[in-house]
Design an enzyme around this catalytic site. Structure first.
Site, PDB file in Angstrom:
ATOM      1  N   LYS A   1       0.856  -1.190   0.000  1.00 43.49           N
ATOM      2  CA  LYS A   1       0.000   0.000   0.000  1.00 43.49           C
ATOM      3  C   LYS A   1       0.892   1.240   0.000  1.00 43.49           C
ATOM      4  O   LYS A   1       1.746   1.406   0.874  1.00 43.49           O
ATOM      5  CB  LYS A   1      -0.876  -0.033   1.253  1.00 43.49           C
ATOM      6  CG  LYS A   1      -2.213   0.629   1.105  1.00 43.49           C
ATOM      7  CD  LYS A   1      -3.058   0.330   2.337  1.00 43.49           C
ATOM      8  CE  LYS A   1      -4.415   0.951   2.244  1.00 43.49           C
ATOM      9  NZ  LYS A   1      -5.156   0.810   3.499  1.00 43.49           N
TER      10      LYS A   1
HETATM   11  O1  G3P Z   1      -9.612   2.054   4.368  1.00 44.66           O
HETATM   12  C1  G3P Z   1      -9.215   3.284   4.884  1.00 44.66           C
HETATM   13  C2  G3P Z   1      -9.764   3.411   6.257  1.00 44.66           C
HETATM   14  O2  G3P Z   1      -9.072   2.616   7.155  1.00 44.66           O
HETATM   15  C3  G3P Z   1      -9.912   4.782   6.726  1.00 44.66           C
HETATM   16  O3  G3P Z   1     -11.122   4.798   7.347  1.00 44.66           O
HETATM   17  O4  G3P Z   1     -12.823   5.602   8.862  1.00 44.66           O
HETATM   18  O5  G3P Z   1     -10.421   6.276   9.209  1.00 44.66           O
HETATM   19  O6  G3P Z   1     -11.731   7.193   7.311  1.00 44.66           O
HETATM   20  P1  G3P Z   1     -11.544   6.045   8.231  1.00 44.66           P
END
Ligand code: G3P
Length: 218
Positions: free
Chosen positions: A87
């Site tokens: 990633k």
């Molecule tokens: O897949 C990306 C994710 O882990 C971020 O999620 O909820 O932190 O925006 P969030």
């Protein structure tokens, strides 16, 4: 549509895998930190453990932000297990790293994508996956699902093979919306995946079936 689980929590990964519908896992440094995983050896062992639990791709994120650092880390991560996808953040050096790793036959996931222009660069560099963060766009009054739709259309128009991996999914309806616009993958919290199964009429119907069976069978 593939389902990935967006966590580094082993119990949740096992629970999702046991459902039989899991296609992979995505992690990031925040999710690893949330599980208290620190230190290079522990981080590496954690990725290996995840790969042993699931059958599909497992995204492991680099920490470096320069080209040399990213490709060094990326090659090391990719060597851990055939299921590892490296990633890489959507920055200038990241684009170069994606191109390099792709040419070496290493799978990549371009992360922190918030615009169709960034997705175009990821596709041109040959990323295996591009990860638009829909929840974080919604957080700033911008339609995250609309971005998924734009990228899906772009990939289809130009024949780019980069898979659109909807990330930062916060709830079940996000999954449905991503499915409606043709996302290749949704990476979700376990709760959002489990939410797909819920319907009150299912519960009421099952209760009645079981009650009727009991009436005649005791
Ligand atoms: O897949 C990306 C994710 O882990 C971020 O999620 O909820 O932190 O925006 P969030």
């Amino acid at each position: 549509m593939k389902f990935f689980i967006d966590t580094a929590n082993i119990d949740q990964i096992k629970e999702a895998q046991d459902l039989g519908v899991l296609d992979g896992v995505t992690t990031n440094p925040s999710l690893m930190a949330k599980e208290g995983i620190s230190g290079e050896e522990n981080i590496i062992n954690h990725y290996k453990k995840i790969c042993e639990i699931v059958d599909g791709d497992v995204s492991a994120e680099v920490i470096s932000t320069d080209f040399e650092g990213m490709i060094k880390e990326g090659e090391k991560l990719a060597a851990l297990h055939p299921q590892i996808v490296v990633k890489i953040p959507m920055i200038k050096e990241g684009i170069k790293a994606i191109k390099y790793l792709t040419e070496k036959g290493i799978k990549t996931n371009c992360t922190l994508v918030f615009s169709v222009g960034q997705a175009l660069l990821a596709a041109k560099a040959g990323a295996t996956y591009v990860s638009p963060f829909i929840g974080r766009l919604d957080d700033v009054s911008t339609d995250g699902v609309e971005l998924i739709a734009q990228i899906v259309e772009m990939n289809s128009y130009y024949g780019f093979e980069t898979q659109v991996l909807a990330a930062s999914i916060r709830h079940t309806m996000h999954i449905i919306q991503c499915m409606e616009v043709g996302a290749d993958v949704a990476t979700c919290p376990l709760s959002a995946i489990l939410g797909l199964a819920n319907h009150p009429l299912t519960d009421i119907g099952l209760e009645k079936f079981l009650a009727d069976y009991k009436k005649v069978n005791g």
